[in-house]
Scaffold this motif. Structure first.
Motif, PDB file in Angstrom:
ATOM      1  N   MET A  75       3.168 -10.967  22.176  1.00 29.78           N
ATOM      2  CA  MET A  75       3.858 -12.005  21.393  1.00 29.78           C
ATOM      3  C   MET A  75       4.776 -12.862  22.253  1.00 29.78           C
ATOM      4  O   MET A  75       5.236 -13.894  21.828  1.00 29.78           O
ATOM      5  CB  MET A  75       4.680 -11.371  20.273  1.00 29.78           C
ATOM      6  CG  MET A  75       3.859 -10.946  19.068  1.00 29.78           C
ATOM      7  SD  MET A  75       3.231 -12.358  18.115  1.00 29.78           S
ATOM      8  CE  MET A  75       4.755 -12.986  17.400  1.00 29.78           C
ATOM      9  N   ASN A  76       5.088 -12.448  23.478  1.00 27.21           N
ATOM     10  CA  ASN A  76       6.038 -13.187  24.298  1.00 27.21           C
ATOM     11  C   ASN A  76       5.375 -14.216  25.193  1.00 27.21           C
ATOM     12  O   ASN A  76       6.052 -14.989  25.853  1.00 27.21           O
ATOM     13  CB  ASN A  76       6.858 -12.210  25.145  1.00 27.21           C
ATOM     14  CG  ASN A  76       7.786 -11.367  24.287  1.00 27.21           C
ATOM     15  OD1 ASN A  76       8.316 -11.850  23.299  1.00 27.21           O
ATOM     16  ND2 ASN A  76       7.960 -10.110  24.651  1.00 27.21           N
ATOM     17  N   GLN A  77       4.049 -14.217  25.255  1.00 30.43           N
ATOM     18  CA  GLN A  77       3.337 -15.134  26.127  1.00 30.43           C
ATOM     19  C   GLN A  77       3.276 -16.528  25.498  1.00 30.43           C
ATOM     20  O   GLN A  77       2.755 -16.686  24.388  1.00 30.43           O
ATOM     21  CB  GLN A  77       1.921 -14.614  26.376  1.00 30.43           C
ATOM     22  CG  GLN A  77       1.078 -15.534  27.248  1.00 30.43           C
ATOM     23  CD  GLN A  77      -0.348 -15.045  27.368  1.00 30.43           C
ATOM     24  OE1 GLN A  77      -0.673 -13.951  26.881  1.00 30.43           O
ATOM     25  NE2 GLN A  77      -1.199 -15.840  27.984  1.00 30.43           N
ATOM     26  N   PRO A  78       3.800 -17.559  26.182  1.00 28.82           N
ATOM     27  CA  PRO A  78       3.735 -18.909  25.613  1.00 28.82           C
ATOM     28  C   PRO A  78       2.295 -19.411  25.587  1.00 28.82           C
ATOM     29  O   PRO A  78       1.581 -19.316  26.590  1.00 28.82           O
ATOM     30  CB  PRO A  78       4.592 -19.752  26.565  1.00 28.82           C
ATOM     31  CG  PRO A  78       5.359 -18.782  27.395  1.00 28.82           C
ATOM     32  CD  PRO A  78       4.533 -17.541  27.454  1.00 28.82           C
ATOM     33  N   ILE A  79       1.873 -19.921  24.458  1.00 28.18           N
ATOM     34  CA  ILE A  79       0.541 -20.510  24.374  1.00 28.18           C
ATOM     35  C   ILE A  79       0.638 -22.031  24.249  1.00 28.18           C
ATOM     36  O   ILE A  79      -0.302 -22.750  24.530  1.00 28.18           O
ATOM     37  CB  ILE A  79      -0.261 -19.903  23.208  1.00 28.18           C
ATOM     38  CG1 ILE A  79      -1.753 -20.193  23.374  1.00 28.18           C
ATOM     39  CG2 ILE A  79       0.269 -20.376  21.864  1.00 28.18           C
ATOM     40  CD1 ILE A  79      -2.644 -19.349  22.494  1.00 28.18           C
ATOM     41  N   ILE A  80       1.817 -22.521  23.827  1.00 22.23           N
ATOM     42  CA  ILE A  80       2.121 -23.954  23.832  1.00 22.23           C
ATOM     43  C   ILE A  80       3.418 -24.136  24.601  1.00 22.23           C
ATOM     44  O   ILE A  80       4.419 -23.497  24.288  1.00 22.23           O
ATOM     45  CB  ILE A  80       2.268 -24.514  22.406  1.00 22.23           C
ATOM     46  CG1 ILE A  80       0.959 -24.381  21.641  1.00 22.23           C
ATOM     47  CG2 ILE A  80       2.723 -25.972  22.445  1.00 22.23           C
ATOM     48  CD1 ILE A  80       1.040 -24.831  20.191  1.00 22.23           C
ATOM     49  N   ILE A  99       6.072 -22.041  22.395  1.00 24.46           N
ATOM     50  CA  ILE A  99       5.570 -21.316  21.232  1.00 24.46           C
ATOM     51  C   ILE A  99       4.741 -20.136  21.721  1.00 24.46           C
ATOM     52  O   ILE A  99       3.835 -20.303  22.541  1.00 24.46           O
ATOM     53  CB  ILE A  99       4.728 -22.232  20.331  1.00 24.46           C
ATOM     54  CG1 ILE A  99       5.599 -23.386  19.813  1.00 24.46           C
ATOM     55  CG2 ILE A  99       4.122 -21.449  19.168  1.00 24.46           C
ATOM     56  CD1 ILE A  99       4.838 -24.408  18.991  1.00 24.46           C
ATOM     57  N   ARG A 100       5.072 -18.960  21.220  1.00 22.38           N
ATOM     58  CA  ARG A 100       4.430 -17.740  21.695  1.00 22.38           C
ATOM     59  C   ARG A 100       3.085 -17.508  21.021  1.00 22.38           C
ATOM     60  O   ARG A 100       2.848 -17.933  19.890  1.00 22.38           O
ATOM     61  CB  ARG A 100       5.353 -16.546  21.451  1.00 22.38           C
ATOM     62  CG  ARG A 100       6.679 -16.631  22.198  1.00 22.38           C
ATOM     63  CD  ARG A 100       7.498 -15.381  21.990  1.00 22.38           C
ATOM     64  NE  ARG A 100       8.018 -15.277  20.634  1.00 22.38           N
ATOM     65  CZ  ARG A 100       9.199 -15.734  20.258  1.00 22.38           C
ATOM     66  NH1 ARG A 100       9.985 -16.358  21.135  1.00 22.38           N
ATOM     67  NH2 ARG A 100       9.612 -15.591  19.014  1.00 22.38           N
ATOM     68  N   LYS A 101       2.244 -16.788  21.707  1.00 20.49           N
ATOM     69  CA  LYS A 101       0.921 -16.457  21.184  1.00 20.49           C
ATOM     70  C   LYS A 101       1.053 -15.617  19.913  1.00 20.49           C
ATOM     71  O   LYS A 101       1.798 -14.653  19.866  1.00 20.49           O
ATOM     72  CB  LYS A 101       0.115 -15.696  22.236  1.00 20.49           C
ATOM     73  CG  LYS A 101      -1.320 -15.357  21.820  1.00 20.49           C
ATOM     74  CD  LYS A 101      -2.072 -14.704  22.960  1.00 20.49           C
ATOM     75  CE  LYS A 101      -3.479 -14.288  22.535  1.00 20.49           C
ATOM     76  NZ  LYS A 101      -4.280 -15.448  22.122  1.00 20.49           N
ATOM     77  N   GLY A 102       0.353 -16.016  18.868  1.00 18.67           N
ATOM     78  CA  GLY A 102       0.302 -15.247  17.639  1.00 18.67           C
ATOM     79  C   GLY A 102       1.373 -15.564  16.621  1.00 18.67           C
ATOM     80  O   GLY A 102       1.341 -15.034  15.512  1.00 18.67           O
ATOM     81  N   GLU A 103       2.329 -16.443  16.936  1.00 18.19           N
ATOM     82  CA  GLU A 103       3.393 -16.723  15.969  1.00 18.19           C
ATOM     83  C   GLU A 103       3.060 -17.950  15.117  1.00 18.19           C
ATOM     84  O   GLU A 103       2.190 -18.759  15.454  1.00 18.19           O
ATOM     85  CB  GLU A 103       4.743 -16.890  16.653  1.00 18.19           C
ATOM     86  CG  GLU A 103       4.972 -18.187  17.360  1.00 18.19           C
ATOM     87  CD  GLU A 103       6.416 -18.329  17.873  1.00 18.19           C
ATOM     88  OE1 GLU A 103       7.332 -17.797  17.233  1.00 18.19           O
ATOM     89  OE2 GLU A 103       6.607 -18.961  18.917  1.00 18.19           O
TER      90      GLU A 103
END
Length: 324
Positions: free
Chosen positions: A1-6, A28-32
């Motif tokens: 959940m801490n990995q930024p995807i945006i 924005i983190r992955k999965g949020e």
């Protein structure tokens, strides 16, 4: 959940002298599920267009799924689904035929396309209307079909730009519930752009407050509330009790409540008790009141919501500090 995807850094878009987006930093983190909240004309749609590589920033950097949207927009589009406020379909085709067309455009074979489309139609609740012409769909049905359309290619991110405009309240609730279910079960990152406060608060993990091209603050509702109302006690527990008129008992109760961690103030007036603090202490207040021999008739926690936060940010045009 801490990995930024945006990841947006210093993102700026100018049209002549007009600044539509002003040095925007956002992660924005992955999965949020992230809500971009702001009035119409705030720059939300322009930001989304830059994320998708549909317009170039004047300066700054935008990366989606680790890809620079300005340099490699096609690669971003392969991994991102976009649902605008009004979806266009071939209205003479059925809902199912529209989805099959999209699936084929994304490289699925006919057997794969049929399997995926039928599964999506069931998932979004349109299986019974799948053969109905899209031109006959209601606004809510069109948005559901639009959601299936962006999900056909199995995206990592879906971006929803004012997706509930024109939908009745029941349809809105069903649509938002569907978004949450899909995000949680499919681990899809969702960016929801809206000016409807209660809808954003209902589904989003975090919120960014956006106005006049600037991101004024970001965080979850509790973080924003604590940052803005720290001097006004973000939580107020209100209780109605019996026995406070007995000499001395009210002062003793007040002293015990003030010992609670996070409690800032205690006020007793007639049979009303008000406990202000930086966290929700309702359960502890109830225990102390009852153990002290008082009759607890009513208890309620007042927490500042997104409407209070939103109003606070724009009172007198003030801009408050950002929160992480």
């Amino acid at each position: 959940m801490n990995q930024p995807i945006i990841q947006l850094e210093g993102l700026t878009k100018k049209y002549g002298d007009f600044v539509a987006v002003d040095h925007l930093d956002l992660s924005i983190r992955k999965g949020e599920i992230f809500g971009l909240l702001g009035p119409n004309g705030a720059g939300k749609s322009t930001t989304i267009l830059m994320m998708l590589g549909l317009t170039e920033p004047t300066s700054g950097c935008v990366k989606v799924c680790g890809i620079d949207s300005t340099v490699h927009p096609i690669d971003v589009k392969r991994r991102v689904g976009y649902l605008p406020d009004d979806v266009g379909f071939y209205e003479q085709l059925s809902g199912r035929e529209n989805l099959l067309y999209t699936a084929r455009l994304n490289g699925f074979s006919w057997p794969e396309a049929r399997r995926r489309v039928d599964a999506l139609l069931q998932r979004i609740g349109l299986q019974d209307a799948s053969e109905k012409k899209a031109g006959k769909y209601s606004r809510g049905m069109r948005q559901r079909l639009g959601l299936a359309d962006v999900l056909v290619k199995n995206p990592e991110v879906i971006i929803l730009d004012e997706p509930t405009l024109g939908i009745d309240p029941i349809g809105v609730r069903e649509f938002l519930d569907l978004i949450v279910t899909l995000s949680r079960e499919e681990h899809i990152t969702v960016l929801l752009s809206s000016h409807h406060l209660h809808q954003v608060q209902q589904v989003c993990d975090r919120v960014g407050i956006f106005v006049a091209g600037k991101l004024l603050a970001q965080g979850n509702v509790m973080e924003l509330s604590q940052a803005l109302f720290s001097d006004q006690e973000p939580y107020i527990v209100e209780a109605e009790i019996e026995g406070t008129t007995v000499v001395g008992t009210g002062d003793a109760l007040e002293s015990r409540l003030l010992e609670l961690k996070g409690v800032v103030s205690v006020r007793i007036k007639n049979e009303r008790l008000y406990v202000g603090g930086v966290r929700d202490v309702a359960a502890e207040v109830a225990r102390i009141v009852v153990h002290a021999g008082f009759a607890l008739k009513y208890l309620h926690t007042k927490e500042y919501g997104l409407d209070d936060i939103y109003t606070k940010y724009f009172e007198g045009g003030e801009v408050y500090g950002k929160t992480a």
